[in-house]
Design an enzyme around this catalytic site. Sequence first.
Site, PDB file in Angstrom:
ATOM      1  N   GLN A 110       0.823  -1.215   0.000  1.00 49.23           N
ATOM      2  CA  GLN A 110       0.000   0.000   0.000  1.00 49.23           C
ATOM      3  C   GLN A 110       0.858   1.268   0.000  1.00 49.23           C
ATOM      4  OE1 GLN A 110      -3.631  -0.807   0.528  1.00 49.23           O
ATOM      5  NE2 GLN A 110      -3.857   1.120  -0.543  1.00 49.23           N
ATOM      6  N   LYS A 125      -2.806  -0.742   6.634  1.00 52.50           N
ATOM      7  CA  LYS A 125      -3.783  -1.798   6.321  1.00 52.50           C
ATOM      8  C   LYS A 125      -4.250  -2.406   7.631  1.00 52.50           C
ATOM      9  CE  LYS A 125      -5.627  -3.797   2.699  1.00 52.50           C
ATOM     10  NZ  LYS A 125      -5.821  -3.286   1.329  1.00 52.50           N
ATOM     11  N   GLY A 164     -12.472  -0.062   2.640  1.00 53.04           N
ATOM     12  CA  GLY A 164     -12.836  -1.468   2.465  1.00 53.04           C
ATOM     13  C   GLY A 164     -11.729  -2.291   1.827  1.00 53.04           C
ATOM     14  N   ASP A 165     -11.924  -3.581   1.874  1.00 54.57           N
ATOM     15  CA  ASP A 165     -11.090  -4.562   1.169  1.00 54.57           C
ATOM     16  C   ASP A 165     -11.947  -5.839   1.175  1.00 54.57           C
ATOM     17  OD1 ASP A 165      -8.056  -4.880   0.181  1.00 54.57           O
ATOM     18  OD2 ASP A 165      -8.567  -6.737   1.176  1.00 54.57           O
ATOM     19  N   THR A 208     -11.908   0.759  -8.288  1.00 57.45           N
ATOM     20  CA  THR A 208     -10.783  -0.168  -8.456  1.00 57.45           C
ATOM     21  C   THR A 208     -10.923  -0.914  -9.787  1.00 57.45           C
ATOM     22  OG1 THR A 208     -10.779  -0.394  -6.067  1.00 57.45           O
ATOM     23  CG2 THR A 208      -9.390  -1.911  -7.304  1.00 57.45           C
ATOM     24  N   ASN A 239     -16.290  -6.797  -5.333  1.00 51.10           N
ATOM     25  CA  ASN A 239     -16.309  -5.399  -5.772  1.00 51.10           C
ATOM     26  C   ASN A 239     -15.378  -5.148  -6.965  1.00 51.10           C
ATOM     27  OD1 ASN A 239     -14.680  -2.587  -5.298  1.00 51.10           O
ATOM     28  ND2 ASN A 239     -16.884  -2.345  -5.079  1.00 51.10           N
ATOM     29  N   SER A 376     -10.365   7.002  -3.145  1.00 55.04           N
ATOM     30  CA  SER A 376     -10.496   7.257  -1.707  1.00 55.04           C
ATOM     31  C   SER A 376      -9.869   8.603  -1.355  1.00 55.04           C
ATOM     32  CB  SER A 376      -9.810   6.160  -0.891  1.00 55.04           C
ATOM     33  OG  SER A 376     -10.632   5.019  -0.784  1.00 55.04           O
TER      34      SER A 376
END
Length: 444
Positions: A110, A125, A164-165, A208, A239, A376
């Site tokens: 990240q 994360k 989110g993830d 994404t 997603n 984001s």
Amino acid sequence: MSYLERVLENLKKNNPNEPEFHQAATEILTTLAPVVEKHPEYEAVALLERFVEPERVVMFRVPWVDDKGNVRVNKGYRVQFNSAIGPYKGGLRFHPSVNLSIIKFLGLEQILKNSLTGLPIGGGKGGSDFDPKGKSDREIMAFCQSFMTELYRHIGADTDVPAGDIGVGAREIGYLFGQYKRIRNEHVGVLTGRGLSYGGSLVRTEATGYGLIYITQEAMKARGDSFDGKTVIISGSGNVAIYACEKAQSLGAKVVAMYDSDGYVYDPSGIRLDVIKEIKEVKRGRISGYADKVHGSKYNEGCKGMWAIPCDVALPCATQNEIDGQSAALLVKHGVKYVAEGANMPSTLDAIEVFQKSGIVFLPAKAANAGGVATSALEMAQSSGRLFWSFEEVDKKLKDIMVNIYHNIDDAAREFGREGDYSAGANIVGFIKVAEAMMAHGVV
Ligand code: NDP
Ligand code: 2IT
């Protein structure tokens, strides 16, 4: 032994039993030699040793009560990895496989991904080994409230902004935000991926997946090619997968297969995304139900077989290490021309080697899936400015960001003598900005 090799050796020795973290660090550090050679001053201030060590790791107990009245306990994590270029930023994953190694690999990735967006966001994360599957809405709410009751003291709109993830979508972000607001009495941009009625941004849901297609489209354009008429396979049906499918189809591609963790559907006449959305987004069901609804499609138990389907474009959008060397070899053998990673670290080191050697276009996760976190950051900008941009405005910014990432990593790969090696290009571009900021801050 070179400086980079020494850092990697020590990382493995000092963090035993963290295979995913070792893997991500290996992938990154083995490409940074040209940068480190150019900057001998990094070694003198132990820059890389600091880069691979999280600034802070928070681990906590998450107790909650299920619908039968049983008290359940899960593990919660937030790894605040690097804040050199901005507040920690990165998703929360709720999945039974979650452990410290997985959160650390995601956090390390990240840092560089967020740097690549060109926006001021550091890397972090978090998540939990909680399994949302089969839980009632009340159980999800109880879990999210308990999780936030500890997490709230570590995060903040200018400190650390989760999102989110896997297993964390609009519903979970809503419950997490509600509890944060209740505890802190602050309506601020402390989470992204919020609903549109309470500070969210248009396009974040799609970002994404759309971003993945935008960067692939740019790589195609550079080769006089396009999505039109391409056969595509996409792993996952969450997603990222759903919105990658939507955008690819809108550009004339035919998506013939998708999966969830139980198995894959093959639909030679092209996946019907309305059916996938109904099963996955509305009913939270299993992809096996697709074959019952769509004539001519077929469901197969197990995921691995999907990579043997001939295609032009493969988009892994489910989870880490879903493509091993063998699956990569099958993809190449059957003519894949582009592999773009929507998931984080979906290709093993062996698989990456197969792709690189074959000469296909391989777009690594930290570049290819950066559209989510980039949007984001656009949500954060709107929150700070008390603004609400139109769909077209955000979508255009997202597309520009993805196009820029493609050219930045392409240029860097060329400049450092690794033309076409986008893994090296992405690591180098992402790292240079973070290293510059860390040098400016002194030994901290
Ligand atoms: P979702 O929870 O929405 O969907 C995850 C999908 O992947 C589901 O179809 C799930 O199947 C499948 N999956 C999960 N684990 C496995 C497994 N072990 N084997 C096979 N399939 C599996 O998550 P997202 O779509 O948000 O995330 C997907 C990937 O994209 C992750 O790697 C994430 O880190 C990455 N990512 C996400 C971003 C975002 O904005 N959401 C941004 C950048 C990257 P099942 O339903 O059976 O569990
Ligand atoms: O892996 C990722 O980039 C994400 N899950 C999105 C992170 C974010 O903060 O939007």
